[in-house]
Design a protein around this motif. Sequence first.
Motif, PDB file in Angstrom:
ATOM      1  N   GLY A 106      17.955 -27.835 -35.320  1.00 10.86           N
ATOM      2  CA  GLY A 106      17.548 -27.924 -36.679  1.00 10.86           C
ATOM      3  C   GLY A 106      17.275 -29.346 -37.178  1.00 10.86           C
ATOM      4  O   GLY A 106      17.436 -30.285 -36.546  1.00 10.86           O
ATOM      5  N   ARG A 107      17.091 -28.994 -38.574  1.00  9.29           N
ATOM      6  CA  ARG A 107      17.200 -30.518 -39.537  1.00  9.29           C
ATOM      7  C   ARG A 107      18.448 -31.116 -39.578  1.00  9.29           C
ATOM      8  O   ARG A 107      19.398 -30.327 -39.842  1.00  9.29           O
ATOM      9  N   LEU A 108      18.546 -32.454 -39.473  1.00  8.74           N
ATOM     10  CA  LEU A 108      19.587 -33.014 -39.671  1.00  8.74           C
ATOM     11  C   LEU A 108      19.365 -34.332 -40.820  1.00  8.74           C
ATOM     12  O   LEU A 108      18.525 -34.790 -40.738  1.00  8.74           O
ATOM     13  N   ALA A 109      20.565 -34.264 -41.501  1.00  5.07           N
ATOM     14  CA  ALA A 109      20.684 -35.360 -42.729  1.00  5.07           C
ATOM     15  C   ALA A 109      21.811 -36.249 -42.333  1.00  5.07           C
ATOM     16  O   ALA A 109      22.880 -35.625 -42.260  1.00  5.07           O
ATOM     17  N   ALA A 110      21.708 -37.636 -42.559  1.00  5.22           N
ATOM     18  CA  ALA A 110      23.013 -38.334 -42.040  1.00  5.22           C
ATOM     19  C   ALA A 110      23.207 -39.317 -43.532  1.00  5.22           C
ATOM     20  O   ALA A 110      22.371 -40.013 -43.793  1.00  5.22           O
ATOM     21  N   LEU A 111      24.157 -39.027 -44.055  1.00  9.34           N
ATOM     22  CA  LEU A 111      24.789 -40.089 -44.889  1.00  9.34           C
ATOM     23  C   LEU A 111      25.875 -40.987 -44.493  1.00  9.34           C
ATOM     24  O   LEU A 111      26.999 -40.912 -44.473  1.00  9.34           O
ATOM     25  N   LEU A 112      25.173 -41.927 -43.728  1.00  5.40           N
ATOM     26  CA  LEU A 112      26.241 -42.833 -43.068  1.00  5.40           C
ATOM     27  C   LEU A 112      25.988 -44.210 -43.797  1.00  5.40           C
ATOM     28  O   LEU A 112      27.167 -44.529 -44.064  1.00  5.40           O
ATOM     29  N   GLU A 113      24.875 -44.632 -43.898  1.00  7.59           N
ATOM     30  CA  GLU A 113      24.800 -45.897 -44.967  1.00  7.59           C
ATOM     31  C   GLU A 113      23.889 -45.876 -45.721  1.00  7.59           C
ATOM     32  O   GLU A 113      22.562 -45.878 -45.814  1.00  7.59           O
ATOM     33  N   LEU A 114      24.353 -45.400 -46.885  1.00  7.48           N
ATOM     34  CA  LEU A 114      23.496 -44.812 -47.956  1.00  7.48           C
ATOM     35  C   LEU A 114      22.406 -45.750 -48.413  1.00  7.48           C
ATOM     36  O   LEU A 114      22.700 -47.226 -48.618  1.00  7.48           O
TER      37      LEU A 114
END
Length: 414
Positions: A106-114
């Motif tokens: 599926g689709r992935l969103a990463a809030l790692l280094e905004l």
Amino acid sequence: MTQEIPFTEGHDEGSHLPPGPEIAIVKDASKFFVLRKDKSVKDRVLHPGESKKHEDRFWALKGISLKFKAGTTVGLIGPNGSGKSTLLKMIGGIIQPDEGMVETRGRLAALLELGAGFHPDLTGRENVYLNASILGMSRAETDAKFESIVAFSGIAQFIDTQVKFYSSGMYVRLAFAVAVHVDPDILLVDEVLAVGDEAFQEKCLKKIQEFQAEGRTIIIVSHAMGHITSLCDRAVVLHKGTVAFDGDPTEAVQVMRTGLFIEGSEGVSVATRRDDVEEGDEPVIVSVVPRTEGKALTPGDDLTVDVELFVPHQVSQWDLTLSVNNSLGSTILITSAHAAGLKGAVLEGHQTVRFVLPSLSLTDGGYSLTTVLYDSFQRETSRSEGTAAFKARSGSESIGTVYSKVVGSLPPAK
């Protein structure tokens, strides 16, 4: 190898993921970084092929195997340098494992280094489209969600200003707004809940809670143990790049705070808890248990908290404080054994101190408990912070740190 598989109800053709609820699998994954030692210019010119003699490998992760079920919220915790952020980036496909493999559906969103995909010379509007495309959104999707993104960020009046003129808070707000509108199946969060002002943190938490209600998979890295116990279904403790514990969030936090990390076979770190305290040790807090019977607290309910202590020798001069903290880590209530009428009570051996907080009216959300044990000189001897949590459910009539049912009326005009 990191591989993304399109998400479907059944087993995907060509995927190594087994049929079932797993949406991400990390299998025997390891990652190293090269630590290069300084070389003189002369050495580089005379011995160009000997660079490897001046470098060491640091294994940030070693032999990690984890499965993540769809619809769950999993916390990654551990000391600084334990590999939490590296693992999150590996799951997100930002870095590749040197050994083993990672697969996601599926689709992935990463809030790692905004804002990592933002360009300082572009306007906020232009960066919304740039960052959205990096995160996998089409132009049509971004067009449809643009107004919602801007509204969520709260910086509409600056949307056509170059982001290099933004404050750090404005920058983070816009980046977060873009990321959460990607409509992900998997959301990766790395310490995002620790940035911004209190109002922004509250908005972040509410959005994450919305994702949980929608059945999305969330993996969180955080040093805020209250977030781990109040938000997560499961927590993984990492230590020196290996999995030291994997299980209940409350127990994971206890392992993190009171566990002993020992070297097992082949250098793998494992965690143990001190279930027994030897004679001669200082008095300690063994466990903190909110008696909510697995249900959310509703307005007017009593909150009962049992704090188990082990006191090696008889004492009568002591105190124990209990704090209730909201999901942002703010203390909303604090009491003590002295205030509860237990001043002078004698303790010895394994004993439970029970606090009953009658008729609490808390607003909707997650809460954690902190307890601190003091000796006769008011010196702290033991602390349990964020190792116990509970949830509260209330109506929308009021917001704030306490809940009150509100009844409106229009009195006759004089």
